[in-house]
Scaffold this motif. Structure first.
Motif, mmCIF file in Angstrom:
data_model
loop_
_atom_site.group_PDB
_atom_site.id
_atom_site.type_symbol
_atom_site.label_atom_id
_atom_site.label_comp_id
_atom_site.label_asym_id
_atom_site.label_seq_id
_atom_site.Cartn_x
_atom_site.Cartn_y
_atom_site.Cartn_z
ATOM 1 N N ARG A 33 0.828 -1.202 0.000
ATOM 2 C CA ARG A 33 0.000 0.000 0.000
ATOM 3 C C ARG A 33 0.866 1.258 0.000
ATOM 4 N N PRO A 34 1.464 1.617 -1.134
ATOM 5 C CA PRO A 34 2.304 2.820 -1.174
ATOM 6 C C PRO A 34 1.464 4.083 -1.056
ATOM 7 N N THR A 35 2.049 5.124 -0.492
ATOM 8 C CA THR A 35 1.388 6.423 -0.371
ATOM 9 C C THR A 35 2.256 7.482 -1.041
ATOM 10 N N VAL A 36 1.790 8.721 -1.002
ATOM 11 C CA VAL A 36 2.509 9.810 -1.649
ATOM 12 C C VAL A 36 3.882 10.025 -1.018
ATOM 13 N N SER A 37 4.064 9.629 0.228
ATOM 14 C CA SER A 37 5.334 9.848 0.931
ATOM 15 C C SER A 37 6.184 8.590 1.054
ATOM 16 N N THR A 38 5.743 7.479 0.457
ATOM 17 C CA THR A 38 6.479 6.227 0.584
ATOM 18 C C THR A 38 7.812 6.294 -0.157
ATOM 19 N N LEU A 39 8.879 5.855 0.500
ATOM 20 C CA LEU A 39 10.201 5.766 -0.108
ATOM 21 C C LEU A 39 10.761 4.383 0.189
ATOM 22 N N TYR A 40 11.074 3.627 -0.849
ATOM 23 C CA TYR A 40 11.567 2.270 -0.661
ATOM 24 C C TYR A 40 13.011 2.309 -0.188
ATOM 25 N N LYS A 41 13.298 1.553 0.821
ATOM 26 C CA LYS A 41 14.613 1.590 1.444
ATOM 27 C C LYS A 41 15.546 0.576 0.787
ATOM 28 N N ILE A 42 16.049 0.955 -0.385
ATOM 29 C CA ILE A 42 17.036 0.133 -1.073
ATOM 30 C C ILE A 42 18.409 0.699 -0.747
ATOM 31 N N LYS A 43 19.185 -0.048 -0.017
ATOM 32 C CA LYS A 43 20.496 0.449 0.404
ATOM 33 C C LYS A 43 21.440 0.548 -0.787
ATOM 34 N N LYS A 44 22.245 1.598 -0.788
ATOM 35 C CA LYS A 44 23.102 1.897 -1.930
ATOM 36 C C LYS A 44 24.199 0.861 -2.144
ATOM 37 N N GLN A 45 24.536 0.085 -1.130
ATOM 38 C CA GLN A 45 25.633 -0.863 -1.249
ATOM 39 C C GLN A 45 25.164 -2.272 -1.595
ATOM 40 N N THR A 46 23.877 -2.462 -1.855
ATOM 41 C CA THR A 46 23.339 -3.796 -2.128
ATOM 42 C C THR A 46 23.477 -4.157 -3.601
ATOM 43 N N GLU A 47 23.298 -5.465 -3.909
ATOM 44 C CA GLU A 47 23.355 -5.925 -5.294
ATOM 45 C C GLU A 47 22.212 -5.338 -6.111
ATOM 46 N N LEU A 48 21.047 -5.145 -5.477
ATOM 47 C CA LEU A 48 19.911 -4.558 -6.192
ATOM 48 C C LEU A 48 20.225 -3.133 -6.630
ATOM 49 N N ALA A 49 20.845 -2.358 -5.752
ATOM 50 C CA ALA A 49 21.220 -0.989 -6.104
ATOM 51 C C ALA A 49 22.220 -0.978 -7.254
ATOM 52 N N GLU A 50 23.150 -1.908 -7.245
ATOM 53 C CA GLU A 50 24.139 -1.984 -8.324
ATOM 54 C C GLU A 50 23.472 -2.387 -9.638
ATOM 55 N N LEU A 51 22.481 -3.281 -9.564
ATOM 56 C CA LEU A 51 21.752 -3.674 -10.764
ATOM 57 C C LEU A 51 21.004 -2.483 -11.362
ATOM 58 N N ILE A 52 20.406 -1.686 -10.499
ATOM 59 C CA ILE A 52 19.665 -0.511 -10.971
ATOM 60 C C ILE A 52 20.616 0.495 -11.622
ATOM 61 N N ARG A 53 21.825 0.631 -11.082
ATOM 62 C CA ARG A 53 22.791 1.561 -11.667
ATOM 63 C C ARG A 53 23.267 1.099 -13.042
ATOM 64 N N SER A 54 23.399 -0.215 -13.230
ATOM 65 C CA SER A 54 24.016 -0.743 -14.451
ATOM 66 C C SER A 54 23.021 -1.018 -15.571
ATOM 67 N N GLU A 55 21.718 -1.095 -15.264
ATOM 68 C CA GLU A 55 20.756 -1.430 -16.321
ATOM 69 C C GLU A 55 20.544 -0.240 -17.248
ATOM 70 N N SER A 56 20.117 -0.564 -18.487
ATOM 71 C CA SER A 56 19.883 0.471 -19.497
ATOM 72 C C SER A 56 18.421 0.858 -19.607
ATOM 73 N N ALA A 57 17.519 -0.044 -19.217
ATOM 74 C CA ALA A 57 16.087 0.244 -19.290
ATOM 75 C C ALA A 57 15.329 -0.747 -18.415
ATOM 76 N N ILE A 58 14.132 -0.364 -18.064
ATOM 77 C CA ILE A 58 13.222 -1.233 -17.314
ATOM 78 C C ILE A 58 11.935 -1.382 -18.117
ATOM 79 N N VAL A 59 11.521 -2.619 -18.357
ATOM 80 C CA VAL A 59 10.257 -2.908 -19.026
ATOM 81 C C VAL A 59 9.255 -3.330 -17.949
ATOM 82 N N TRP A 60 8.139 -2.612 -17.861
ATOM 83 C CA TRP A 60 7.147 -2.831 -16.798
ATOM 84 C C TRP A 60 5.798 -3.121 -17.462
ATOM 85 N N ASP A 61 5.383 -4.373 -17.442
ATOM 86 C CA ASP A 61 4.117 -4.766 -18.076
ATOM 87 C C ASP A 61 2.952 -4.591 -17.101
#
Length: 401
Positions: A33-61
């Motif tokens: 249940r996200p709200t207008v003030s919700t911020l996902y806590k993805i830590k900058k040193q995690t593998e997910l953060a590194e994946l987001i930095r290195s990807e070229s695009a996101i496809v969202w169906d």
């Protein structure tokens, strides 16, 4: 081209159809249940953060199904990871979806609130480039489908009392006794209806008709921080919060079931995945996936603690320890989105002309002869011809730099 693309979808079923796909909630750790003030806590040193930095695009169906705050919060999280104030950290986002299908549902919300929850009301919408696909690949193989969607009177079953439901069941699950061990027969049939209460009633009727020995599984219900036992167990068992399995579930070997949680999306066990029972043991169930790219994969499912949603209407948070599944001879229209069901029936006993539900239900079909509609209310029949005006094309939305 050697670039990294992240493939996600709003619904679990749509995610399994993408190569390497995951649900957006699972991939980006999005709360329900996200709200207008919700911020996902993805830590900058995690593998997910590194994946987001290195990807070229996101496809969202199936993007139009999600609340606008989901996308805005993802954008803020990406900005935090990349130390970039541009929407979605300045990289490309490709959103696919159809605004005539199921839209975000705002519980007890007005029409204005439902419109306000749409992605088209997002802060970044003005930067969208809309690309409309001009060729419907499904219609190329089935020219009659577009005309079928405009004229549905020919497949309606007249309402003649409660026995009409039995007529619908018999027309969809023809000669069911002779196809107990036929997985193709089971996966190719279902009855679709708008509300869970009707789904439960139809499933109960069909599981009793299904041959074989039945096994009953009951849940353990509790309330968090209820140290004085203010809520009796019988009372908690009688509750049916949205998103939770029933307190009492009856299964038979060979019966179809559906997952209600994202148990292991990377293995195909997503919310909405259809399964079939092979063995019913005391503390686990042997199941096999019968749809999608993971078809034929077998798993052992166990009971797990499932919490009621924040908007369930209860003044407390309850926990139900139960198998995250339910019988799926029948399923809701929302759960049917993204699935192909060659032989199905539609039971309309409530108003359904919103959120594109009737179009979604009718689009499950493969041929006109394999589809039947039972409409309980005459007023609904008179409105059944206005749900669509033309052939529906799927839009692809591209957020440019």
């Amino acid at each position: 081209m050697g670039k990294i693309i992240i493939a996600v979808a709003t619904s679990g079923i749509a995610a399994t159809l993408l190569q390497g796909g995951r649900t957006a909630h699972s991939r980006f750790q999005i709360p329900l249940r996200p709200t207008v003030s919700t911020l996902y806590k993805i830590k900058k040193q995690t593998e997910l953060a590194e994946l987001i930095r290195s990807e070229s695009a996101i496809v969202w169906d199936e993007a139009p199904m999600a609340n606008r705050y989901t996308f805005e919060s993802v954008s803020k999280s990406f900005q935090d990871i990349m130390d970039n104030k541009i929407a979605f950290r300045g990289k490309r986002m490709v959103f696919g979806g159809d605004f005539r299908q199921v839209l975000p549902v705002v519980k007890r919300g007005s029409k204005a609130e439902q419109i306000a929850a749409s992605i088209s009301r997002s802060t970044f919408w003005h930067r969208m480039k809309i690309i409309r696909l001009q060729q419907n690949m499904r219609f190329a193989q089935d020219i009659e489908l577009s005309q079928f969607l405009l004229r549905i009177d020919s497949i309606m079953i007249p309402w003649e009392g409660e026995q009409s439901i039995q007529m619908l069941i018999d027309s969809v699950f023809l000669n069911m006794i002779n196809h107990v061990n036929d997985e193709n027969y089971i996966v190719h049939r279902a009855i679709i209806t708008p509300k869970n209460i009707d789904v439960d009633n139809i499933n109960q009727m069909l599981i009793l008709k299904f041959p074989g020995e039945e096994k009953e599984y009951t849940s353990w219900d509790s309330v968090e921080d209820d140290n004085h036992n203010l809520f009796q167990e019988e009372f908690l068992n009688s509750l049916s919060p949205s998103g939770l399995p029933p307190h009492k579930i009856i299964f038979k070997v060979g019966s179809p079931i559906m997952l209600l949680r994202n148990v292991a999306p990377e293995l195909g066990l997503c919310n909405g995945t259809r399964l079939i029972c092979h063995d019913l043991c005391r503390n686990f169930i042997d199941v096999e996936i019968i749809t999608g790219p993971y078809k034929g994969t077998r798993f052992f499912l166990h009971r797990m603690p499932l919490k009621s949603e924040d908007n369930s209407g209860l003044p407390f948070e309850s926990t139900r320890r139960q198998f995250p599944i339910r019988v799926s001879f029948a399923l809701t229209i929302n759960k049917a989105q993204g699935q192909t069901i060659p032989n199905f029936g539609i039971f309309l006993c409530n108003h359904v002309f919103s959120h594109g539900q009737l179009y979604v239900a009718l689009s499950r079909r493969v041929s006109q002869n394999s589809t039947k509609i039972l409409v309980k209310d005459e007023n609904l029949k008179r409105r059944s011809g206005i749900f669509t005006r033309n052939v529906v094309l799927k839009d692809v939305l591209l957020l440019t730099r």
